[in-house]
Design a protein around this motif. Structure first.
Motif, PDB file in Angstrom:
ATOM      1  N   ALA A 135      52.033 -24.159  30.412  1.00 29.35           N
ATOM      2  CA  ALA A 135      52.965 -24.851  31.315  1.00 29.35           C
ATOM      3  C   ALA A 135      53.892 -25.752  30.507  1.00 29.35           C
ATOM      4  O   ALA A 135      53.576 -26.130  29.379  1.00 29.35           O
ATOM      5  CB  ALA A 135      52.195 -25.680  32.354  1.00 29.35           C
ATOM      6  N   PHE A 136      55.020 -26.101  31.085  1.00 30.31           N
ATOM      7  CA  PHE A 136      56.002 -26.998  30.463  1.00 30.31           C
ATOM      8  C   PHE A 136      56.414 -26.558  29.059  1.00 30.31           C
ATOM      9  O   PHE A 136      56.637 -27.379  28.174  1.00 30.31           O
ATOM     10  CB  PHE A 136      55.457 -28.441  30.414  1.00 30.31           C
ATOM     11  CG  PHE A 136      55.402 -29.095  31.758  1.00 30.31           C
ATOM     12  CD1 PHE A 136      56.564 -29.545  32.375  1.00 30.31           C
ATOM     13  CD2 PHE A 136      54.188 -29.262  32.429  1.00 30.31           C
ATOM     14  CE1 PHE A 136      56.526 -30.151  33.630  1.00 30.31           C
ATOM     15  CE2 PHE A 136      54.148 -29.852  33.680  1.00 30.31           C
ATOM     16  CZ  PHE A 136      55.312 -30.307  34.281  1.00 30.31           C
TER      17      PHE A 136
ATOM     18  N   GLN B 279      56.680 -26.119  37.394  1.00 30.83           N
ATOM     19  CA  GLN B 279      55.644 -26.000  36.365  1.00 30.83           C
ATOM     20  C   GLN B 279      54.260 -26.417  36.871  1.00 30.83           C
ATOM     21  O   GLN B 279      53.250 -26.134  36.237  1.00 30.83           O
ATOM     22  CB  GLN B 279      56.004 -26.848  35.140  1.00 30.83           C
ATOM     23  CG  GLN B 279      57.190 -26.331  34.356  1.00 30.83           C
ATOM     24  CD  GLN B 279      56.958 -24.932  33.824  1.00 30.83           C
ATOM     25  OE1 GLN B 279      56.024 -24.681  33.074  1.00 30.83           O
ATOM     26  NE2 GLN B 279      57.793 -23.984  34.238  1.00 30.83           N
TER      27      GLN B 279
END
Lengths: 192, 159
Positions: free
Chosen positions: A53-54, B70
Motif C-alpha cells: 500500500a502507499f 490506499q
C-alpha cells in the motif's frame, strides 16, 4: 521481581484501581482502542515497506508523517497497559500469557531497532526508486506477525487456566509462570 | 409481542450448532475473540488513516482520494475478519447480547457506521483531492461513530 509485584499490589492506588467499579474497565477499553492507533496505523507503515500500500509515497515520508501517529498509540498503550498491570501486579507477573507477551514485545522492539538502523544506513536508496531489499520486507512481515502475537497473548491474560492458585499444573507451566508451589500443603488438601 | 419473537429468535441462535460448540469449548471463545481484536486493529487503522487525512491531521499534503483508495482494500479485509469472527461470538451468547445495552448500542452504531462509510465518507473522499470543512466534518463523524462501535463492543464483555 515477585517481591516488587507484591509490593506494588499492596500500594494504595493499586488496590483502589482494582476495586474501582469504573476506572478499570475504562482503562481496559482505552487499552484495547489504542490497538487501532498503534498496530492499525503501524500496519500501513509495514504494508508500505512490503510494497502493498502507499507505494507512491517515499518510505521516508511514511516514517516521518504516519509513524508518529502509531507511536502516539504506542504511548497510550504503554500508559494504559502499565496501569492495568499496576492494578493486578502479582497475578499478571505470574501469568504465562503475560510473560509470553512481554517476550514478544521485546522481539518486536529488537526488530524495530534493526529496521531503523538499516534505514539510517541505506534508507536514502529506497526513496530513489531502487528496489527495497528483501530484508526490509522480512522485517515488516516480522513486525506484523509479532504484534499480532502480542494482541493474541494479551487477550489471553484474562484467562486463569494456568494461574498459580490453580494446582496441580504441569511442571513446565509452574516453571514458566514462576509459581511457588507448596507441595506439602497440596498434599494436605488433596489428601495424598 | 414483537420483543417476544425477537427473544425467541435470539434463543434459537444461541441453541445453534455453532453457538453450542463454542460454549462447550474452553478455548474457542478466547481464540475467536483474539482474532476479532486483530480485525479491530486492521479496520481501526484503516479508518483512522483515512479519517485523520480527512481531518487534515495526517499526510495533509497528499490527495485525499489517494489516501482513501490506499486504505479501502485493507479496511474491507478488516471488516471481513471482524464480521466472520463476530458472528460466532454472538451466536455463543445471543441471550446475553439480547439483554445487553452495549450490544444494541454497538449494532446501531455499526449500522450507521457502515452506511455512512460506503454511501457518504468513501464516495466523497474518493472524489476529493484537497480538504475542506465539509470533509473535516465527515472525518469527525466517521471517527466518532467507529469509536462508539469499538468502545461499546468492548463493553459487551463487562456486562
Amino acid at each position: 521481581m515477585l517481591e516488587i509485584a507484591i509490593w506494588l499490589s499492596e500500594t494504595k492506588w493499586s488496590i483502589a484501581l482494582l476495586e474501582s467499579l469504573y476506572m478499570y474497565p475504562w482503562i481496559e477499553s482505552a487499552h484495547v482502542l489504542s490497538i487501532c492507533f498503534f498496530i492499525g496505523i503501524l500496519l500501513f507503515v509495514d504494508l508500505r515497506l512490503m510494497g502493498v500500500a502507499f507505494t507512491k509515497l517515499p518510505i521516508s515520508e511514511m516514517n516521518k508523517k504516519v509513524l508518529p501517529w502509531s507511536l502516539f498509540g504506542f504511548g497510550l498503550m504503554m500508559l494504559t497497559g502499565f496501569l492495568l498491570f499496576y492494578a493486578i501486579p502479582v497475578r499478571s507477573y505470574q501469568n504465562i500469557f503475560f510473560r509470553f507477551k512481554v517476550i514478544l514485545i521485546l522481539f518486536a522492539g529488537l526488530n524495530a531497532f534493526l529496521f531503523h538502523r538499516q534505514m539510517k544506513l541505506e534508507g536514502m536508496n529506497w526513496d530513489e526508486g531502487k528496489s527495497i531489499p528483501k530484508s526490509v520486507h522480512l522485517k515488516a512481515a516480522a513486525s506484523l506477525v509479532l504484534w499480532s502475537g502480542v494482541i493474541i497473548s494479551g487477550r489471553m491474560i484474562a484467562y486463569n487456566w494456568f494461574d498459580c492458585d490453580r494446582q496441580p499444573q504441569p511442571e513446565w507451566v509452574n516453571w514458566a509462570a514462576g509459581c511457588i508451589v507448596d507441595l506439602n500443603q497440596m498434599g494436605g488438601l488433596d489428601g495424598i | 409481542m414483537e420483543s417476544e419473537r425477537l427473544f425467541n429468535f435470539f434463543d434459537q441462535l444461541e441453541q445453534s450448532f455453532i453457538g453450542e460448540a463454542i460454549r462447550n469449548s474452553i478455548w474457542m471463545f478466547p481464540v475467536i475473540e483474539a482474532f476479532h481484536l486483530i480485525g479491530l486493529a486492521i479496520l481501526g487503522g484503516s479508518i483512522l488513516v483515512g479519517d485523520l487525512r480527512l481531518l487534515g491531521l495526517l499526510l495533509s499534503t497528499k490527495p485525499i482520494n489517494y489516501v482513501i483508495s490506499q486504505t479501502t482494500l485493507i479496511l474491507k479485509l478488516g471488516l471481513i475478519i471482524l464480521v466472520s469472527t463476530g458472528i460466532p461470538l454472538f451466536l455463543s451468547e445471543a441471550i446475553k447480547c439480547y439483554y445487553s445495552r452495549a450490544f444494541w448500542i454497538k449494532m446501531s452504531a455499526l449500522l450507521i457506521g457502515l452506511v455512512f462509510l460506503f454511501f457518504i465518507r468513501n464516495p466523497m473522499g474518493l472524489s476529493a483531492v484537497e480538504g475542506n470543512t465539509k470533509l473535516k466534518l465527515i472525518g469527525f463523524i466517521s471517527i466518532s461513530v467507529w469509536a462508539i462501535v469499538a468502545g461499546s463492543g468492548r463493553w459487551i464483555g463487562f456486562s
